[in-house]
Structure formats: C-alpha cells, structure tokens
Motif scaffolding. Sequence first.
Motif, PDB file in Angstrom:
ATOM      1  N   VAL A 330       0.867  -1.178   0.000  1.00  8.64           N
ATOM      2  CA  VAL A 330       0.000   0.000   0.000  1.00  8.64           C
ATOM      3  C   VAL A 330       0.901   1.224   0.000  1.00  8.64           C
ATOM      4  O   VAL A 330       1.744   1.382   0.895  1.00  8.64           O
ATOM      5  N   GLY A 331       0.766   2.067  -0.992  1.00  8.49           N
ATOM      6  CA  GLY A 331       1.605   3.256  -1.096  1.00  8.49           C
ATOM      7  C   GLY A 331       1.004   4.446  -0.378  1.00  8.49           C
ATOM      8  O   GLY A 331       0.003   4.334   0.333  1.00  8.49           O
ATOM      9  N   PRO A 332       1.598   5.616  -0.559  1.00 10.12           N
ATOM     10  CA  PRO A 332       1.052   6.832   0.031  1.00 10.12           C
ATOM     11  C   PRO A 332      -0.213   7.274  -0.704  1.00 10.12           C
ATOM     12  O   PRO A 332      -0.481   6.849  -1.826  1.00 10.12           O
ATOM     13  N   MET A 333      -0.992   8.136  -0.055  1.00 11.62           N
ATOM     14  CA  MET A 333      -2.044   8.828  -0.772  1.00 11.62           C
ATOM     15  C   MET A 333      -1.384   9.769  -1.772  1.00 11.62           C
ATOM     16  O   MET A 333      -0.252  10.201  -1.582  1.00 11.62           O
ATOM     17  N   VAL A 334      -2.095  10.108  -2.835  1.00 15.26           N
ATOM     18  CA  VAL A 334      -1.499  10.913  -3.886  1.00 15.26           C
ATOM     19  C   VAL A 334      -1.128  12.310  -3.411  1.00 15.26           C
ATOM     20  O   VAL A 334      -0.200  12.926  -3.935  1.00 15.26           O
ATOM     21  N   SER A 335      -1.813  12.812  -2.380  1.00 21.48           N
ATOM     22  CA  SER A 335      -1.543  14.159  -1.885  1.00 21.48           C
ATOM     23  C   SER A 335      -1.947  14.260  -0.426  1.00 21.48           C
ATOM     24  O   SER A 335      -2.725  13.437   0.083  1.00 21.48           O
ATOM     25  N   ALA A 336      -1.434  15.290   0.237  1.00 18.17           N
ATOM     26  CA  ALA A 336      -1.852  15.558   1.615  1.00 18.17           C
ATOM     27  C   ALA A 336      -3.339  15.884   1.659  1.00 18.17           C
ATOM     28  O   ALA A 336      -4.045  15.533   2.610  1.00 18.17           O
ATOM     29  N   MET A 337      -3.826  16.538   0.618  1.00 20.20           N
ATOM     30  CA  MET A 337      -5.245  16.878   0.545  1.00 20.20           C
ATOM     31  C   MET A 337      -6.114  15.623   0.536  1.00 20.20           C
ATOM     32  O   MET A 337      -7.123  15.537   1.244  1.00 20.20           O
ATOM     33  N   GLN A 338      -5.714  14.624  -0.250  1.00 18.62           N
ATOM     34  CA  GLN A 338      -6.481  13.385  -0.314  1.00 18.62           C
ATOM     35  C   GLN A 338      -6.369  12.617   1.004  1.00 18.62           C
ATOM     36  O   GLN A 338      -7.358  12.062   1.491  1.00 18.62           O
ATOM     37  N   ARG A 339      -5.188  12.603   1.580  1.00 16.58           N
ATOM     38  CA  ARG A 339      -5.012  11.953   2.892  1.00 16.58           C
ATOM     39  C   ARG A 339      -5.915  12.597   3.938  1.00 16.58           C
ATOM     40  O   ARG A 339      -6.581  11.900   4.713  1.00 16.58           O
ATOM     41  N   ASP A 340      -5.961  13.908   3.959  1.00 17.14           N
ATOM     42  CA  ASP A 340      -6.767  14.608   4.954  1.00 17.14           C
ATOM     43  C   ASP A 340      -8.260  14.376   4.739  1.00 17.14           C
ATOM     44  O   ASP A 340      -9.037  14.323   5.693  1.00 17.14           O
ATOM     45  N   HIS A 341      -8.653  14.226   3.474  1.00 13.26           N
ATOM     46  CA  HIS A 341     -10.055  13.912   3.170  1.00 13.26           C
ATOM     47  C   HIS A 341     -10.443  12.556   3.759  1.00 13.26           C
ATOM     48  O   HIS A 341     -11.504  12.424   4.377  1.00 13.26           O
ATOM     49  N   VAL A 342      -9.591  11.559   3.577  1.00 11.22           N
ATOM     50  CA  VAL A 342      -9.870  10.227   4.120  1.00 11.22           C
ATOM     51  C   VAL A 342      -9.915  10.278   5.647  1.00 11.22           C
ATOM     52  O   VAL A 342     -10.824   9.717   6.274  1.00 11.22           O
ATOM     53  N   ALA A 343      -8.949  10.956   6.246  1.00 13.01           N
ATOM     54  CA  ALA A 343      -8.911  11.069   7.702  1.00 13.01           C
ATOM     55  C   ALA A 343     -10.171  11.731   8.240  1.00 13.01           C
ATOM     56  O   ALA A 343     -10.730  11.311   9.268  1.00 13.01           O
ATOM     57  N   LYS A 344     -10.633  12.748   7.551  1.00 13.64           N
ATOM     58  CA  LYS A 344     -11.840  13.459   7.983  1.00 13.64           C
ATOM     59  C   LYS A 344     -13.058  12.548   7.918  1.00 13.64           C
ATOM     60  O   LYS A 344     -13.899  12.546   8.827  1.00 13.64           O
ATOM     61  N   GLN A 345     -13.167  11.757   6.847  1.00 16.70           N
ATOM     62  CA  GLN A 345     -14.289  10.827   6.737  1.00 16.70           C
ATOM     63  C   GLN A 345     -14.270   9.790   7.855  1.00 16.70           C
ATOM     64  O   GLN A 345     -15.300   9.494   8.463  1.00 16.70           O
ATOM     65  N   VAL A 346     -13.099   9.225   8.115  1.00 18.52           N
ATOM     66  CA  VAL A 346     -12.980   8.206   9.159  1.00 18.52           C
ATOM     67  C   VAL A 346     -13.286   8.809  10.525  1.00 18.52           C
ATOM     68  O   VAL A 346     -14.037   8.231  11.330  1.00 18.52           O
ATOM     69  N   ASP A 347     -12.741   9.969  10.807  1.00 19.69           N
ATOM     70  CA  ASP A 347     -12.987  10.616  12.105  1.00 19.69           C
ATOM     71  C   ASP A 347     -14.464  10.936  12.292  1.00 19.69           C
ATOM     72  O   ASP A 347     -15.024  10.763  13.384  1.00 19.69           O
ATOM     73  N   ASP A 348     -15.111  11.384  11.222  1.00 13.14           N
ATOM     74  CA  ASP A 348     -16.537  11.691  11.300  1.00 13.14           C
ATOM     75  C   ASP A 348     -17.343  10.433  11.574  1.00 13.14           C
ATOM     76  O   ASP A 348     -18.297  10.448  12.371  1.00 13.14           O
ATOM     77  N   ALA A 349     -16.985   9.333  10.926  1.00 13.14           N
ATOM     78  CA  ALA A 349     -17.696   8.074  11.147  1.00 13.14           C
ATOM     79  C   ALA A 349     -17.546   7.609  12.593  1.00 13.14           C
ATOM     80  O   ALA A 349     -18.529   7.178  13.223  1.00 13.14           O
ATOM     81  N   LEU A 350     -16.336   7.681  13.124  1.00 12.03           N
ATOM     82  CA  LEU A 350     -16.110   7.270  14.515  1.00 12.03           C
ATOM     83  C   LEU A 350     -16.880   8.166  15.480  1.00 12.03           C
ATOM     84  O   LEU A 350     -17.440   7.691  16.487  1.00 12.03           O
ATOM     85  N   LYS A 351     -16.920   9.435  15.185  1.00 16.10           N
ATOM     86  CA  LYS A 351     -17.644  10.388  16.033  1.00 16.10           C
ATOM     87  C   LYS A 351     -19.136  10.067  16.091  1.00 16.10           C
ATOM     88  O   LYS A 351     -19.798  10.288  17.121  1.00 16.10           O
ATOM     89  N   HIS A 352     -19.665   9.522  14.997  1.00 19.73           N
ATOM     90  CA  HIS A 352     -21.098   9.235  14.918  1.00 19.73           C
ATOM     91  C   HIS A 352     -21.426   7.764  15.135  1.00 19.73           C
ATOM     92  O   HIS A 352     -22.479   7.285  14.719  1.00 19.73           O
TER      93      HIS A 352
END
Length: 502
Positions: A330-352
Amino acid sequence: FFFETLRSDYTSFPVQQRKAKNSMVQGVNISDDGYIINTNPATNEEISRIRVSTQSEIDETIQKANEAQLTWSAVPLTERVSILKNICYAFGHEALSSKLAAKITEEMGKPISEAEDEVKEMINKDALLDLIQKANEDVVLGGSVLVRDALGVVAIVSPWNFPAGEIPLLALPALAAGNAVIVKPSEVAPECGAMVVQTFASLLPPNTIQLLQGDGTVGEMLVQSQDIHMVAMTGSSATGKKIMEKCAPKLKRLVLELGGKDPMVVFADADLDKAVNDAVTFSLFNTGQVCCAVERVYVEKSIQESFEQKVVEAAKAYVVGDGRVREHNVGPMVSAMQRDHVAKQVDDALKHGAKMLYQGGIPDSSSSLTNTGDNNNTQKGNYYPVTVLSGLKQDMDIQQAETFGPVVAISSFDGSEEEAVRLANDTEYGLAGYVYSTDIDKAGRVARRMQSGQVGINCYSLLEADTACPWVGHKSSGFGYHSGEEGFKQFSIPKSLVYPGK
C-alpha cells in the motif's frame, strides 16, 4: 529504440533554480513563473518542474491538430489500426516499460508491482483494436450504407490514479476513428502523461497526437475551444459537471467516466474466504484510489462477526510505505489533501458511532522506507494507515461520498434481496457493484437491480469483464461510456448513404 527517440516536452529544474512561491491548485503547487512543482507523495520531495502550457500554445496546438486530422482521417481504417497496434507493442520495450513504471510510482505513489502491471496492460491491445475496427467499419443496410465519420479533434483529460494506462483507453478509439487527439494529463502525474503521448507521437504522423501540460485552468481553455469537437475525461463527478457546462454551448460530444461509491453485497451463503479476500484486496488496491474500488461492504448479519474477524486478519498482511520498496503493498495517498479527506471521513464516522476494528501503521517520520506500526508520528509523505471500520450508517459521509483511500468500510444487512438492493443503490453514484453468493440465481437478481454500469458476481468486474464489455457509469458516475462496441462508436458519428431504387 522507442524510448531513446522520444522528444522531451517537459523541463526539469533543481529546486534552487526556481522560485518556490506557489499557488495551490487541486493539491498541486504551481509556481509564480508558471511551472507545476512535481513532487513524490512518498517523500514530499520535488521531482521536477513542468512548464504549464500558455494560451497561445494551446491555440497553436489545437490549430495543428485540426490540420493533422484531415490527413490522418484519410488513412484507411485498417492502416490506422495497424499503426496503433504497433504503438501498443512499443510500450513493451524494456527501456520504456521499466522507466514508465518507475515514473508512475514516483509521481503518484502506487506500489511498483501495481505500476508494472499498469504498463503491461498497455502492451498487447490487438483484441481491443480488432473490436474498435469492427465498430468503425461500413455496414450495408438494404440499399443503404452506414458509414462513420470522425468527429475532428478529441481532447483527452486523463486522471492521476492510472496516469499511463487510462490514456490509451481513450486515445485508441479516438485515433482509430480518424480523429486527432490532444492529451492534457493530470497535473499530479505530468511526466507519466508526457511519456505515453510521446510514445504515441513517435509512430504517428506529426501533430496527430499532442500534449498540453497544466492544471484545471489549462483544461478549461482546452475543452471550451470552438475547435475541439469532443472531450473524453476520466475523473471526479464534480469536474465532469464543469466540463459538461463548458461544452454545452457547442453541444460537443462527451465521454465522462466519473466517480463511484461501489457496494459489495455478501450473503450468508457466499464463499466467505473469497468474499473476504476480494473485499480487502479491492478496497486497498492502488491505496483505495480507484473509481471502482469496493467502498461499501454490506455483509449479512448472521455472518458479520466471522466476516469481520477474517477481514481484520487479511488487512494485517498489508504494509504501508514507499511504493518503490516491493515489500510495501500500500503506497502513500497521492496528496496531503487526499489523505486529509480520508482522515476526515474516518474521524466523522467514529464520532457518529462507527467502530474501529483495525488500523495499521505508517512509516516513521525519519524515513518513508520503514514502517514502524506507529500512527502517532510526524509524517514524511502522504501516508494513511490501512483501516477497517464497522457499524456504519447510511447517512454518514463515508457511506455517501467517495473515500478514495485504504479503508474497508463494513455494514450489515438483514439478508433479504430487497434490503441488499436498497442499500446498494442508496448513493448518487452507480459505477460498479459486487454480489457474493453461491446462489447464482439470487446473485443475478440482485445484480440486475443494482443501478451500476458493471456488476461483478463473485468477482471483481474490472479484472474479469470481457474485452467487448462497455465501461459505463449510471447516475452521477458518468455520461456516455467507453470500451465495448457502444463505447468505441462514441468517438465517431454515423452517416447514412442512401441510394435510389435499391
């Protein structure tokens, strides 16, 4: 031979030779003096600087394409197809194929083995081109003859997730039909796009295929030109809608392969090990950055616990790291922007209320080549850990918007066909879907009711579909389609020659 003779249409400069004040465009930096700052997502180090095409260069390129198209369209169909077959075989030359695979990994981060597979898929396209030829041949209809005319100049806007392999999928049918082509590769992987276009150009008449470099501004200038006759694009649904708007005044032909939020339905009678393997493999393939990745897994409640246990064990076999190291799958995300998008989705799911079943490690801060299993460090590179979630609700962002990251997202359903279909169709997207059951009749019924362009039954459709199958996006996942006879014909327009008394 082919690689050594390619022209270099991009320019690389060491970091210190260029001004580094940048404007952010879709996660990619553009310098004040008009260069893409091309970086490696595994290290965030600069690779090169690629000059952005200017308005005058765009206009000149389009003019040359229109002139070249007249000559190219006069070449007989069989000869055009023969030339294109030879171009595809050129990608098998070791000097080019190894260099191109390495560049894919360097520019967008995918593991080198996946990059090599991407290049291999470009080499032998004889069966595909035979189908393209057949789709463009004259057809006698009683006393009439149906012929197909080229559209003119086709603009191809190619994506970053398959920066080499996606270009031929659009360029081959466009060129075979007698069109000239202009490619604007993603600004995320500009050198990959340049290498592919240069390989095509080395065996085609001058200006039959050309390259433009730049961000969305260049793409906009290209697609809205009055002298572009068709636009073929693979990318996000948001970008696709913008392209439609720009093309509307002249009613240009469009082929748009857009985003997906693809569901996988696993019934209790499925081959569990097969379903687990595919759920994990095709959630994490290309670090999850695939339009037809498995993004939602609906498993029948009665087998949920066993399924989730097996998924976690399978996920533990994946190691995140620099794609140049073969042990990293598994490589890196293509950009910090894409990485942060995934992190935000996961954090939101855990929060809810979602549950984290597993989260792996990422490389430590000192080196992108070592995975320590530690998630709490200052990253070098755009890494996000392999993640397995459960207990997801339909109204969560992670169940509705594209994730495009290394996440296995699991929910349960009651086992009924009605519930499976309702959940699978409960997004704005409709690119692909997957159904797992040993009851083939049941799986087929569910597959037919899925609002998706292609549905894999106990398999991943992208790998198993016949060459003649079109690639289609339902709902917000596409407009028009490519591949298959229906897709190939979109790059030309039919004309009936009607004779009297026949």
